[in-house]
Scaffold this motif. Structure first.
Motif, PDB file in Angstrom:
ATOM      1  N   GLN A  76     -10.859  -1.192  14.811  1.00  0.00           N
ATOM      2  CA  GLN A  76     -11.573  -1.985  13.803  1.00  0.00           C
ATOM      3  C   GLN A  76     -11.027  -1.706  12.399  1.00  0.00           C
ATOM      4  N   GLU A  77     -10.783  -0.438  12.143  1.00  0.00           N
ATOM      5  CA  GLU A  77     -10.222  -0.045  10.851  1.00  0.00           C
ATOM      6  C   GLU A  77      -8.836  -0.677  10.662  1.00  0.00           C
ATOM      7  N   PHE A  78      -8.058  -0.644  11.731  1.00  0.00           N
ATOM      8  CA  PHE A  78      -6.726  -1.251  11.696  1.00  0.00           C
ATOM      9  C   PHE A  78      -6.830  -2.759  11.419  1.00  0.00           C
ATOM     10  N   ASP A  79      -7.723  -3.429  12.161  1.00  0.00           N
ATOM     11  CA  ASP A  79      -7.875  -4.886  12.023  1.00  0.00           C
ATOM     12  C   ASP A  79      -8.278  -5.284  10.599  1.00  0.00           C
ATOM     13  N   GLU A  80      -9.190  -4.515  10.016  1.00  0.00           N
ATOM     14  CA  GLU A  80      -9.646  -4.824   8.651  1.00  0.00           C
ATOM     15  C   GLU A  80      -8.502  -4.662   7.651  1.00  0.00           C
ATOM     16  N   LEU A  81      -7.760  -3.585   7.833  1.00  0.00           N
ATOM     17  CA  LEU A  81      -6.625  -3.331   6.950  1.00  0.00           C
ATOM     18  C   LEU A  81      -5.564  -4.422   7.109  1.00  0.00           C
ATOM     19  N   GLU A  82      -5.324  -4.817   8.350  1.00  0.00           N
ATOM     20  CA  GLU A  82      -4.324  -5.854   8.642  1.00  0.00           C
ATOM     21  C   GLU A  82      -4.687  -7.186   7.963  1.00  0.00           C
ATOM     22  N   LEU A  83      -5.965  -7.553   8.057  1.00  0.00           N
ATOM     23  CA  LEU A  83      -6.433  -8.782   7.402  1.00  0.00           C
ATOM     24  C   LEU A  83      -6.140  -8.743   5.908  1.00  0.00           C
ATOM     25  N   TRP A  84      -6.436  -7.617   5.310  1.00  0.00           N
ATOM     26  CA  TRP A  84      -6.248  -7.448   3.878  1.00  0.00           C
ATOM     27  C   TRP A  84      -4.766  -7.511   3.513  1.00  0.00           C
ATOM     28  N   VAL A  85      -3.946  -6.804   4.293  1.00  0.00           N
ATOM     29  CA  VAL A  85      -2.503  -6.748   4.005  1.00  0.00           C
ATOM     30  C   VAL A  85      -1.866  -8.135   4.150  1.00  0.00           C
ATOM     31  N   VAL A  86      -2.248  -8.874   5.201  1.00  0.00           N
ATOM     32  CA  VAL A  86      -1.694 -10.222   5.403  1.00  0.00           C
ATOM     33  C   VAL A  86      -2.067 -11.112   4.212  1.00  0.00           C
ATOM     34  N   LYS A  87      -3.303 -10.975   3.762  1.00  0.00           N
ATOM     35  CA  LYS A  87      -3.770 -11.800   2.647  1.00  0.00           C
ATOM     36  C   LYS A  87      -3.034 -11.429   1.349  1.00  0.00           C
ATOM     37  N   GLU A  88      -2.897 -10.145   1.113  1.00  0.00           N
ATOM     38  CA  GLU A  88      -2.314  -9.683  -0.151  1.00  0.00           C
ATOM     39  C   GLU A  88      -0.787  -9.691  -0.162  1.00  0.00           C
ATOM     40  N   ARG A  89      -0.189  -9.385   0.990  1.00  0.00           N
ATOM     41  CA  ARG A  89       1.259  -9.166   0.997  1.00  0.00           C
ATOM     42  C   ARG A  89       2.022 -10.113   1.906  1.00  0.00           C
ATOM     43  N   GLY A  90       1.303 -10.841   2.781  1.00  0.00           N
ATOM     44  CA  GLY A  90       1.970 -11.787   3.677  1.00  0.00           C
ATOM     45  C   GLY A  90       2.343 -11.163   5.009  1.00  0.00           C
ATOM     46  N   TYR A  91       3.137 -11.945   5.772  1.00  0.00           N
ATOM     47  CA  TYR A  91       3.525 -11.509   7.121  1.00  0.00           C
ATOM     48  C   TYR A  91       4.806 -10.689   7.059  1.00  0.00           C
ATOM     49  N   GLY A  92       5.303 -10.340   8.229  1.00  0.00           N
ATOM     50  CA  GLY A  92       6.593  -9.656   8.300  1.00  0.00           C
ATOM     51  C   GLY A  92       6.446  -8.224   8.769  1.00  0.00           C
ATOM     52  N   SER A  93       7.531  -7.720   9.362  1.00  0.00           N
ATOM     53  CA  SER A  93       7.462  -6.394   9.978  1.00  0.00           C
ATOM     54  C   SER A  93       7.272  -5.285   8.941  1.00  0.00           C
ATOM     55  N   HIS A  94       7.831  -5.463   7.730  1.00  0.00           N
ATOM     56  CA  HIS A  94       7.660  -4.383   6.743  1.00  0.00           C
ATOM     57  C   HIS A  94       6.201  -4.274   6.285  1.00  0.00           C
ATOM     58  N   ASN A  95       5.475  -5.396   6.325  1.00  0.00           N
ATOM     59  CA  ASN A  95       4.051  -5.314   5.981  1.00  0.00           C
ATOM     60  C   ASN A  95       3.245  -4.664   7.107  1.00  0.00           C
ATOM     61  N   PHE A  96       3.709  -4.839   8.324  1.00  0.00           N
ATOM     62  CA  PHE A  96       3.075  -4.151   9.451  1.00  0.00           C
ATOM     63  C   PHE A  96       3.310  -2.636   9.339  1.00  0.00           C
ATOM     64  N   VAL A  97       4.535  -2.262   9.008  1.00  0.00           N
ATOM     65  CA  VAL A  97       4.847  -0.833   8.829  1.00  0.00           C
ATOM     66  C   VAL A  97       4.014  -0.263   7.675  1.00  0.00           C
ATOM     67  N   TYR A  98       3.809  -1.063   6.654  1.00  0.00           N
ATOM     68  CA  TYR A  98       2.963  -0.632   5.534  1.00  0.00           C
ATOM     69  C   TYR A  98       1.547  -0.278   6.014  1.00  0.00           C
ATOM     70  N   ILE A  99       1.006  -1.075   6.937  1.00  0.00           N
ATOM     71  CA  ILE A  99      -0.329  -0.789   7.493  1.00  0.00           C
ATOM     72  C   ILE A  99      -0.304   0.591   8.166  1.00  0.00           C
ATOM     73  N   LEU A 100       0.717   0.828   8.971  1.00  0.00           N
ATOM     74  CA  LEU A 100       0.816   2.124   9.657  1.00  0.00           C
ATOM     75  C   LEU A 100       0.920   3.266   8.643  1.00  0.00           C
ATOM     76  N   GLU A 101       1.662   3.022   7.576  1.00  0.00           N
ATOM     77  CA  GLU A 101       1.830   4.074   6.554  1.00  0.00           C
ATOM     78  C   GLU A 101       0.519   4.374   5.838  1.00  0.00           C
TER      79      GLU A 101
END
Ligand SMILES: [Mg+2]
Length: 238
Positions: free
Chosen positions: A47-72
């Motif tokens: 759930q924490e991951f999903d919430e963060l992912e929603l925020w990151v997609v909205k603020e930073r867009g798609y792409g693998s580097h934004n996914f890595v940013y979530i992990l970081e």
């Protein structure tokens, strides 16, 4: 029924032409495993991951580097529980994958045959360089007439493509795995749409298909597209 009046076909790329989301799912699960091993609750972490992912997609867009940013970001939150080398190896394994697409069976043959009759384009969303590199690495650029790489696949984008190219909606067909980004917006602007469901479709790309009678079709595999699209080239060869 064959869609003989279609003139141009747009293809989604990720999880339509090649595997994509499985690498994201694998990296997410491997990462969460590190924390579950330390006694944290998987559902809460997801759930924490999903919430963060929603925020990151909205603020930073798609792409693998934004996914890595979530992990970081998550690594920083829990770094006292995670071994840095284990974390880096998950990221490394993930980064080795996406730029080297593994095409679904029959994609090249099907596109080469369709090319004889239709104008073919790729329509994909995400980071421009990353998506373009995948199209080139997969050899798709040599087959299709061109590609559109857009930040988001909304109705307005479909409409804009039709207007720009002077294409009629009723002569244009969208093919993809995402009800939200491929099928429903294409149907809403009056295009035809062929849905190829994929078991690992990204949660953020999923919603219920809103079928339109006569303009919506569904196939199980990419190579099944021949059942709906006119197969002049292959018929001649038989
Ligand atoms: Mg897709």
């Amino acid at each position: 029924m064959k869609l003989t009046f279609i003139k141009q076909i747009l293809f989604d790329a990720d999880d339509t032409l090649w595997e994509n989301n499985v690498y994201y799912i694998k990296a997410t699960n491997d990462f969460l495993d590190l924390l579950v091993e330390k006694g944290l609750n998987r559902e809460q972490l997801q759930q924490e991951f999903d919430e963060l992912e929603l925020w990151v997609v909205k603020e930073r867009g798609y792409g693998s580097h934004n996914f890595v940013y979530i992990l970081e970001v998550l690594y920083e939150r829990y770094q006292n529980l995670i071994d840095y080398r284990q974390f880096k190896s998950i990221v490394q394994r993930f980064e080795d994958h996406p730029n080297n697409p593994k095409l679904f069976e029959g994609v090249i043959d099907t596109l080469n045959a369709l090319k004889e009759k239709y104008t073919l384009y790729v329509l994909t969303k995400g980071d421009f360089k990353e998506q373009e590199q995948k199209i080139i690495n997969a050899g798709i650029d040599k087959i299709v007439n061109g590609y559109f790489i857009v930040p988001e696949k909304e109705d307005a984008v479909y409409q804009q493509i039709l207007t720009q190219r002077n294409w009629k909606a009723k002569e244009t067909c969208m093919v993809g795995n995402s009800p939200k980004s491929d099928i429903n917006p294409a149907l809403r602007v009056g295009m035809y749409a062929i849905y190829i469901p994929y078991a690992n479709t990204w949660k953020l790309d999923y919603e219920e298909v809103k079928p339109v009678q006569g303009r919506y079709f569904k196939v199980q595999r990419f190579s099944d597209l021949k059942d709906w699209l006119y197969w002049d080239f292959c018929e001649k060869q038989k």
